[in-house]
Design a protein around this motif. Structure first.
Motif, short mmCIF file in Angstrom:
data_model
loop_
_atom_site.label_atom_id
_atom_site.label_comp_id
_atom_site.label_asym_id
_atom_site.label_seq_id
_atom_site.Cartn_x
_atom_site.Cartn_y
_atom_site.Cartn_z
N ASN A 90 6.58 -0.69 -9.35
CA ASN A 90 6.20 0.40 -8.44
C ASN A 90 5.51 1.52 -9.18
OD1 ASN A 90 6.85 -0.35 -5.87
ND2 ASN A 90 8.99 0.26 -6.09
N LEU A 104 -6.45 8.09 -9.39
CA LEU A 104 -7.26 8.48 -8.24
C LEU A 104 -7.28 10.01 -8.09
CD1 LEU A 104 -8.69 6.77 -6.01
CD2 LEU A 104 -6.78 7.37 -4.53
N LEU A 130 2.02 0.72 -10.06
CA LEU A 130 1.13 0.83 -8.90
C LEU A 130 0.82 2.30 -8.59
CD1 LEU A 130 2.53 -1.93 -6.57
CD2 LEU A 130 0.30 -1.86 -7.65
N SER A 131 1.85 3.15 -8.74
CA SER A 131 1.58 4.54 -8.40
C SER A 131 0.73 5.23 -9.47
CB SER A 131 2.87 5.31 -8.14
OG SER A 131 3.72 5.22 -9.23
N THR A 179 3.37 1.93 -1.77
CA THR A 179 3.68 2.37 -3.13
C THR A 179 2.63 3.36 -3.61
OG1 THR A 179 4.17 0.05 -3.35
CG2 THR A 179 4.59 1.43 -5.25
N LEU A 180 1.40 3.15 -3.15
CA LEU A 180 0.31 4.04 -3.50
C LEU A 180 0.32 5.29 -2.64
CD1 LEU A 180 -2.41 1.60 -4.41
CD2 LEU A 180 -2.89 4.00 -4.66
N LEU A 214 0.82 -1.21 0.00
CA LEU A 214 0.00 0.00 0.00
C LEU A 214 0.86 1.26 0.00
CD1 LEU A 214 -3.04 -0.12 -0.05
CD2 LEU A 214 -3.07 0.48 2.36
N LEU A 216 1.14 9.83 -3.15
CA LEU A 216 -0.02 10.63 -2.74
C LEU A 216 0.35 11.61 -1.64
CD1 LEU A 216 -3.13 8.28 -2.70
CD2 LEU A 216 -2.71 10.29 -4.12
N LEU A 247 -2.01 4.07 -10.29
CA LEU A 247 -3.32 3.98 -9.67
C LEU A 247 -3.60 5.24 -8.84
CD1 LEU A 247 -3.48 0.27 -8.46
CD2 LEU A 247 -4.59 1.29 -10.45
N ALA A 248 -2.56 5.64 -8.08
CA ALA A 248 -2.70 6.86 -7.29
C ALA A 248 -2.95 8.05 -8.20
CB ALA A 248 -1.43 7.09 -6.47
#
Lengths: 259, 327
Positions: free
Chosen positions: B185, B195, B188-189, B106-107, B104, B111, B191-192
Motif C-alpha cells: 500500500n 504526483l 502505491l501511495s 490506495t492512491l 485505486l 490524496l 505514486l500519489a
C-alpha cells in the motif's frame, strides 16, 4: 519355549527391523481451564488484586509414549474426552506439548480438521491455493496438482463460485481432495474416512487404501471398533489422557469393549 | 553453545567500549546535527547510540553462536513463502472486494486526506512551511504506513486463530503478511506522493533515489512493533482499543502537519525520543529538502528499527506456543 512365544518373538524381531517413523516420548499436555475467561487487562488486574486468578489445571495428556512403525496402520481408541484428538494435534505439530517430545520422520498429511484457511467469501480456486499453501506446498506444486484436486473433488463447475454458496458436503470434499493430493509418508486421520455422499466416501476409502498399499504410515483415531479392527494392525487405548493399553488390535479392542 | 552470564557481561563491556569509541572519534559534526532536535537531547543520543551498537552486535553474536539453530527457521520460511504470498494477496483482495474503484483507493486515500488537511491547515492555522502539501503528505505516508501495519498485524494472530488451530504454520507469518501488505500500500501511495510533487512544482532532488532506506527503517520498526502487539493482544484483548488512543496521541506528537520548531525548546526531547519523527525527518530530507542524511540520522533510525524488531521477535517467539490456548 512353546510355539506361541516363538511366534511372538519372531514378530517382535520383524517389528524391530522396521523404523519407527513416529516416536511419542513422555508427552504431556496441560490446559488451563479458566473458570471464567480473562480476556482483558482490567479483569486481570481486578482478579489479581482480589487474588482470584485461579486456573484449573487440566492434563489433557499425561506421560503418553508409543511408537508407530513404518508402513503400519495404527489405531487410537478411546471414549470422548480421552485425549485422542489432542494427541493427534500434538503429533501434527498444532500443539506444542507441555512436556516430552514427538519425533517424526517424513512428510505428514493431517486429516484432522479439513480446510484450514478456507474463506467463504473466496472462490473454490482461491481457497484451494490458500489451503495448499497452509499445508506447506509451493506455488509450483499447487499449479501441478490443481487439476487433479478438482477432478477428485468433482467440483469443476463450481470452480469460480464463492465457497459460501457451497453445501457443507462440497466444502468437505474440497478439503479432503487437497489434504490427500499428496502421497504422504504419514497420514494422520481423525474420524474422517469419508466426507460427502456415499459415492465420494467410497472414493475416499479407495484413496486411503491406495496410500496404505504404497507404504504410507497411517495414524487413525476412531470411536468405531469395527473400523479399527478392519484396518489397523496395532492400536492404542486412551483413557483420561493416559495410555491404558497398547498392543495388538484384537487385544485392545477386546479390552475397549469390556470397559 | 548457550549464552551464559560471563558472555553477556563481556559483550556489554564490548558494547560500551564501541559506543565510547564512536562517541569520541566520529566527527562531532556528523553526530550533532540532528534536525529533529537541534542542540538538545544529549541523553537521547547516548541512548540511541548504545542501542544501535548493542543491537547490531547482539544480532552478530546471535548469528555466530546460533548459526545452526537459525538454519531450520530459514528452511521453514522458504517452505512457507507461498503461504506468505497468498496471505498478502488475500488481504488485498478482501480489502477491495466490494469497492468499484478497487486498488485505486490506495492512491486516492492519501490524496484526498491531504487535500482536506491542506485546506484546513493552510487557512486555519498558518505554519510557514514551504511546499506544505508535500511536507504533509510525506509525514502522512510514513505515519499511515506505521499505523496501518501495526493496527492490522495486532489482530492478525487472533484473526488467524482458525488457521493455527487446524494446521501447523509458522505463526510469525501472520503479522509479517499484514506488514508486507501495508508496505505494498505504501509503495502505491508513493505514486500519489510523486504526483503531488509534480503538480505543486516542488523541487525534485537526486537524493530521492535514497528513498528505499527510510522505508526499510520504518519497515523494520513497524514489523517489530506489530509482532510485539500481536503477541500481547492474544493475552489482553483490551490492547486493541487502547492502542487506537495511543496512535491518536502519537499522531499529534509527531510533526506531520506542523513544523518541529513550534515545539518549545525544553520539550524537544520528546521528538528526539519519537522514532517516527526520525523516520519522517529522514524521508523529508531525501525527498523534500535534498539533504544527504548524516551518519547520526542513520544510526538513530537503524537502532530504532533493530531494537523494535529484536524485542518484538523475542516476545513473539517466547509466547507463540501459548497463542493457541488463548484464542
Amino acid at each position: 519355549m512353546n510355539s506361541a512365544e516363538k511366534q511372538e518373538n519372531l514378530e517382535r524381531q520383524e517389528n524391530q527391523e522396521k523404523r519407527a517413523v513416529i516416536q511419542v516420548r513422555n508427552v504431556s499436555m496441560l490446559f488451563n481451564l479458566n473458570k471464567e475467561r480473562i480476556d482483558s487487562l482490567k479483569e486481570y488486574v481486578i482478579k489479581f488484586l482480589r487474588r482470584q486468578l485461579f486456573f484449573t489445571e487440566f492434563w489433557a495428556l499425561s506421560d503418553v509414549s508409543f511408537e508407530v512403525l513404518q508402513g503400519e496402520v495404527f489405531g487410537i481408541l478411546g471414549l470422548n474426552g480421552a485425549g485422542k484428538s489432542t494427541l493427534l494435534k500434538v503429533i501434527a505439530g498444532v500443539y506444542k506439548p507441555t512436556r516430552g517430545r514427538v519425533l517424526i520422520e517424513g512428510a505428514v498429511a493431517p486429516l484432522i480438521e479439513l480446510g484450514a484457511g478456507f474463506d467463504l467469501e473466496f472462490t473454490a480456486r482461491e481457497n484451494v491455493f490458500m489451503n495448499g499453501a497452509m499445508l506447506g506446498h509451493s506455488s509450483k506444486y499447487m499449479l501441478e496438482r490443481y487439476q487433479e484436486i478438482m477432478d477428485f473433488a468433482d467440483l469443476w463447475e463450481f470452480e469460480n463460485v464463492p465457497l459460501k454458496n457451497f453445501s457443507s458436503g462440497m466444502v468437505g470434499r474440497l478439503g479432503f481432495a487437497i489434504a490427500t493430493s499428496v502421497q504422504p509418508d504419514i497420514l494422520i486421520a481423525d474420524e474422517i474416512l469419508g466426507v460427502g455422499d456415499f459415492k465420494f466416501q467410497a472414493r475416499c476409502e479407495d484413496r486411503i487404501r491406495n496410500m496404505i498399499q504404497n507404504g504410507t504410515t497411517v495414524l487413525l483415531v476412531s470411536h468405531s471398533i469395527e473400523t479399527v479392527k478392519s484396518m489397523c494392525s496395532r492400536a492404542l487405548l486412551m483413557e483420561k489422557g493416559r495410555v491404558a493399553a497398547y498392543g495388538d488390535t484384537e487385544d485392545i479392542c477386546a479390552l475397549y469393549e469390556s470397559r | 553453545m548457550r549464552i551464559n552470564k560471563k558472555w553477556l557481561l563481556l559483550f556489554m563491556i564490548l558494547c560500551g567500549v564501541c559506543a565510547a569509541l564512536i562517541w569520541r572519534y566520529v566527527p562531532y559534526s556528523a553526530i550533532a546535527e540532528d534536525p529533529a532536535a537541534p542542540g538538545r537531547g544529549y541523553i537521547a543520543k547516548v541512548l540511541f547510540l548504545g542501542a544501535s551498537v548493542s543491537g547490531v552486535m547482539l544480532s552478530a553474536l546471535f548469528l555466530v553462536l546460533r548459526r545452526t539453530v537459525l538454519l531450520p527457521y530459514i528452511e521453514t520460511f522458504s517452505r512457507y513463502r507461498f503461504l506468505l504470498w497468498q496471505l498478502i494477496q488475500r488481504d488485498f483482495k478482501s480489502k477491495y472486494k466490494r469497492s468499484v474503484l478497487g486498488v485505486l483507493w490506495t492512491l486516492l486515500n492519501p490524496l484526498l486526506t491531504m487535500i482536506v488537511l491542506t485546506i484546513v491547515f493552510s487557512n486555519l492555522f498558518r505554519f510557514d512551511i514551504p511546499n506544505f502539501p508535500v511536507y504533509l503528505l510525506s509525514g502522512q505516508i510514513v505515519f499511515g504506513f506505521f499505523s496501518e501495519a501495526t493496527n492490522t498485524s495486532m489482530v492478525s494472530v487472533i484473526a488467524g486463530g482458525g488457521m493455527i488451530k487446524k494446521v501447523y504454520i509458522p505463526k510469525y507469518i501472520l503479522p509479517l503478511s499484514r506488514v508486507l501488505s501495508s508496505l505494498v500500500n505504501l509503495l502505491l501511495s508513493l505514486l500519489a506522493f510523486l504526483l503531488v510533487i509534480w503538480i505543486t512544482r516542488a523541487p525534485m532532488y537526486w537524493t530521492i533515489v535514497l528513498l528505499p532506506i527510510p522505508l526499510f527503517y520504518v519497515f523494520l520498526f513497524s514489523l517489530g512493533v506489530g509482532m510485539l502487539l500481536s503477541a500481547a493482544t492474544v493475552f489482553f484483548r483490551d490492547l486493541s482499543y487502547l492502542y487506537g488512543i495511543v496512535l491518536t496521541a502519537w499522531t499529534y506528537l509527531t510533526p506531520i502537519f506542523y513544523p518541529a520548531t513550534i515545539i518549545p525548546e525544553n520539550l524537544r526531547f520528546i521528538l528526539a525520543l519519537n522514532p517516527l519523527a526520525h523516520f519522517i525527518q529522514y524521508f523529508r530530507n531525501v525527498t523534500l529538502y535534498g539533504i544527504l542524511p548524516n551518519l547520526w540520522q542513520n544510526i538513530v533510525c537503524l537502532s530504532c528499527g533493530c531494537v523494535a524488531l529484536l524485542l518484538g521477535t523475542y516476545v513473539f517467539m517466547r509466547n507463540q506456543d501459548q497463542f493457541i490456548l488463548y484464542i
